[in-house]
Design a protein around this motif. Structure first.
Motif, mmCIF file in Angstrom:
data_model
loop_
_atom_site.group_PDB
_atom_site.id
_atom_site.type_symbol
_atom_site.label_atom_id
_atom_site.label_comp_id
_atom_site.label_asym_id
_atom_site.label_seq_id
_atom_site.Cartn_x
_atom_site.Cartn_y
_atom_site.Cartn_z
ATOM 1 N N GLN A 85 10.593 -72.872 -29.332
ATOM 2 C CA GLN A 85 9.581 -72.435 -28.176
ATOM 3 C C GLN A 85 8.598 -71.399 -28.436
ATOM 4 O OE1 GLN A 85 12.559 -71.590 -25.114
ATOM 5 N NE2 GLN A 85 13.048 -73.703 -24.748
ATOM 6 N N GLU B 254 17.365 -90.149 -24.407
ATOM 7 C CA GLU B 254 16.377 -89.231 -23.591
ATOM 8 C C GLU B 254 17.163 -88.310 -23.039
ATOM 9 O OE1 GLU B 254 12.786 -91.237 -22.184
ATOM 10 O OE2 GLU B 254 13.157 -89.612 -20.341
ATOM 11 N N ALA B 255 16.754 -86.939 -22.850
ATOM 12 C CA ALA B 255 17.402 -85.727 -22.034
ATOM 13 C C ALA B 255 16.610 -85.012 -21.741
ATOM 14 C CB ALA B 255 18.698 -85.384 -22.861
ATOM 15 N N GLU B 256 16.776 -84.292 -20.513
ATOM 16 C CA GLU B 256 15.798 -83.412 -20.163
ATOM 17 C C GLU B 256 14.121 -83.465 -20.262
ATOM 18 O OE1 GLU B 256 17.028 -79.149 -20.669
ATOM 19 O OE2 GLU B 256 18.865 -79.883 -20.488
ATOM 20 N N GLY B 257 13.967 -84.755 -20.206
ATOM 21 C CA GLY B 257 12.512 -85.042 -20.615
ATOM 22 C C GLY B 257 12.103 -85.293 -21.681
ATOM 23 N N GLY B 258 12.956 -85.265 -22.640
ATOM 24 C CA GLY B 258 12.472 -85.098 -24.127
ATOM 25 C C GLY B 258 13.407 -86.268 -24.917
ATOM 26 N N ARG C 266 11.818 -83.023 -30.199
ATOM 27 C CA ARG C 266 11.668 -82.279 -28.984
ATOM 28 C C ARG C 266 10.609 -81.206 -28.854
ATOM 29 N NH1 ARG C 266 15.360 -83.761 -25.544
ATOM 30 N NH2 ARG C 266 15.183 -81.865 -24.465
ATOM 31 N N SER C 267 10.244 -80.532 -30.100
ATOM 32 C CA SER C 267 9.395 -79.492 -30.012
ATOM 33 C C SER C 267 7.992 -79.744 -30.466
ATOM 34 C CB SER C 267 9.900 -78.441 -30.918
ATOM 35 O OG SER C 267 11.413 -78.349 -31.000
#
Lengths: 333, 259
Positions: B179, B243-247, B203-204
């Motif tokens: 992040q 897919e989880a939490e939009g990623g 994801r990042s």
């Protein structure tokens, strides 16, 4: 900030200790001269016995103690920082052994009997040859391992040649002189020795003192230091030439004085917060204090017996070295 | 202008060719993940960009040839986090992080207020402010990793190269680190980060570069690069995709062929 204050106290304390020990060194000797008289005699122009003793015997001795101590402390701190190894010392790059060999050649060939400066000049020349070989071996890549190996090879060869000179010496007095010279001492030196060594030492100190920040960066390893904009080849060249010039000159005028360059930086490192840039001046002053104190001790412990300075530093230094190794071993376990 | 432009880069370690004609670019504001199996050439690529290895090809930083910048000039443009975490002496965490300011300091001049501010911000971003007085040699592996990351952030460069910076971190600090890189990218900086954690990378990062045996085999959005076929061909693994939490979620679950 307590760390910065501790460091300032350390520097002030070491500076004061050096000053006091320098004055004490001027006071100690077989000719009992009072404090005020001796200081007056240092600047006197009368040329009487007291002035002669002070200006031509004690002053050069104290000055050489100061200069050699600074040299050993500073170069030891730089080499430990550069090699990132607390067991590194100035003799590692082969300059001390080579300078000794140069001096031994001067004694062996009888040159030193012909004119007194032949000995230190020959030692300096041999130190110069050694540093050219070591630097050429270490090469443009700047590998510390190659540097250490080249230093070991040069040291071993110089030691072997020294043994050969002793082996073949037909004159027992020359052999005795060689052995005594190699023990390292500051007695019977003149201002000529001071003037001979000083330019080399000043140049060497200048080169070494420029390395503080580079050595700080090297704490994180060679590649990270390079990524911080440190030119590693320049660092290596300055470390080698600075050590060679100052330690070569020190060995040329006083013989080999061991363990100071190993022990002093190690002892002072915690007081400098582990930062090489702070350790450099502290270690220079610490080295000066230790050499001056040891040179006072040899005169006090055995007046008239000419106890050698190098013998004393090794006698005290070697057990300390053992303790150091023992502590490192415990830390690694 | 492309912040980092690598063209036709090749490099060898000894006689083995480790990088073979690799070309790609990283723009301002990009967080790019560098992935590939062991020995694919990820570290060699990063070290070549830093000029730590001799390589063939051309590297440009903001359009300027990297060699022409000089070592200090390059250090003001690129910060580098080495894979090997090394601290030789017991110096304080704050002094260590402050080493990141070296390229910005003139000879003999002390740290200015702006330098101290950069150090404080870097320590805060990496959550190491609480240890500022502790000796760096007495930290745990993960704590040290964050301190060394803070050191690189303190350098405050437009481009950051990080070689497996998340290895050895706990999950919270792994996510926190990525992040932070995301934040830096949103500020307009560029980050190129190598990792073995495909899920974290997916994801990042906005873009992934996949290396295999010294060659660049894929370059694109995570969902383009991380396909079942590529993972089987390059890594030799089957993976769970979800897919989880939009990623995107990628989790290697088994070997696709016996090694």
């Amino acid at each position: 900030m307590s760390e910065a204050r501790l460091y300032r106290f350390t520097l002030a304390g070491l500076g004061l200790a050096t000053l006091v020990l320098f004055c004490l060194s001027l006071m100690v000797g077989p000719a009992g001269i009072g404090f005020a008289d001796s200081l007056a005699a240092l600047v006197s122009e009368r040329g009487d016995a007291v002035a002669l003793v002070m200006q031509q015997i004690r002053l050069p001795r104290a000055l050489l103690g100061l200069m050699i101590g600074i040299t050993l402390g500073l170069s030891g701190a730089v080499l430990q920082g550069y090699l990132r190894n607390p067991l590194a010392e100035p003799a590692l790059i082969g300059v001390s052994a080579s300078a000794s060999l140069g001096a031994v050649i001067a004694i062996y060939t009888g040159l030193s009997a012909l004119f007194p400066l032949a000995l230190p000049l020959s030692a300096l020349a041999a130190a110069g040859v050694a540093v050219v070989i070591v630097q050429a071996m270490a090469g443009a890549q700047g590998s510390t391992l190659t540097l250490i190996l080249a230093g070991v090879a040069v040291s071993s060869f110089a030691a072997a040649m020294t043994s050969l000179a002793l082996n073949l010496s037909s004159n027992p007095f020359a052999a005795l002189e060689i052995i005594f010279w190699m023990m390292g001492s500051l007695s019977d030196r003149s201002m000529t020795h001071v003037w001979l060594a000083l330019p080399f030492m000043l140049a060497g100190w200048g080169a070494l003192m420029m390395l503080g920040r580079a050595l700080d960066a090297l704490t994180l390893g060679g590649e990270t230091a390079a990524s911080l904009g440190i030119d590693m080849r320049r660092v290596q060249a300055l470390a080698i030439f600075g050590t060679a010039a100052s330690v070569g000159a020190a060995t040329a005028v006083a013989g080999a004085i061991g363990f100071v360059g190993l022990v002093v930086p190690h002892l002072l490192r915690p007081l400098a917060g582990g930062r090489p840039s702070r350790l450099l001046p502290a270690s220079a002053l610490g080295g000066a204090s230790v050499v001056l104190a040891a040179d006072i001790l040899v005169r006090v412990l055995a007046p008239g017996r000419d106890l050698k300075l190098g013998v004393l530093t090794a006698t005290v230094g070697a057990p300390f070295f053992l303790w150091l190794v023992w502590r490192e071993r415990r830390k690694a376990a | 202008m492309t912040r980092l432009a690598v063209s036709h880069l090749s490099a060898s370690l000894g006689k083995r060719q480790v990088l073979d004609d690799v070309s790609f670019g990283v723009g301002a504001g990009e967080l790019v993940g560098l992935i590939g199996p062991n020995g694919a050439g990820k570290s060699t690529l990063l070290r070549s960009i830093m000029g730590l290895l001799r390589s063939k090809g051309e590297i440009r930083l903001d359009g300027v040839r990297a060699e022409s910048l000089g070592s200090r000039g390059r250090a003001r443009k690129v910060a580098y986090m080495a894979q090997r975490r090394e601290v030789a002496w017991a110096m304080s965490v704050e002094a260590l992080v402050a080493l990141g300011r070296l390229p910005h300091l003139e000879r003999l001049s002390p740290m200015r207020a702006s330098d101290q501010a950069a150090v404080d911000r870097a320590m805060q971003l990496m959550d190491v402010t609480a240890y500022r007085q502790r000796e760096a040699t007495a930290l745990s592996g993960g704590e040290l990793a964050r301190v060394l990351a803070a050191r690189a952030l303190a350098q405050d460069t437009p481009l950051l190269l990080a070689d497996e910076p998340a290895a050895g971190l706990d999950p919270a600090h792994q996510i926190g680190l990525m992040q932070t890189f995301r934040t830096l990218a949103d500020e307009g900086r560029s980050v190129l980060v190598s990792t073995h954690d495909l899920g974290l990378a997916a994801r990042s990062c906005t873009r992934l570069i996949l290396l295999d045996r010294g060659r660049l085999v894929a370059d694109g959005m995570p969902e383009e690069v991380l396909t079942p076929e590529t993972l089987r061909a390059v890594y030799g693994v089957n993976a769970y995709f979800g897919e989880a939490e939009g990623g995107m979620v990628v989790l290697p679950v088994g070997l696709s062929a016996p090694i």
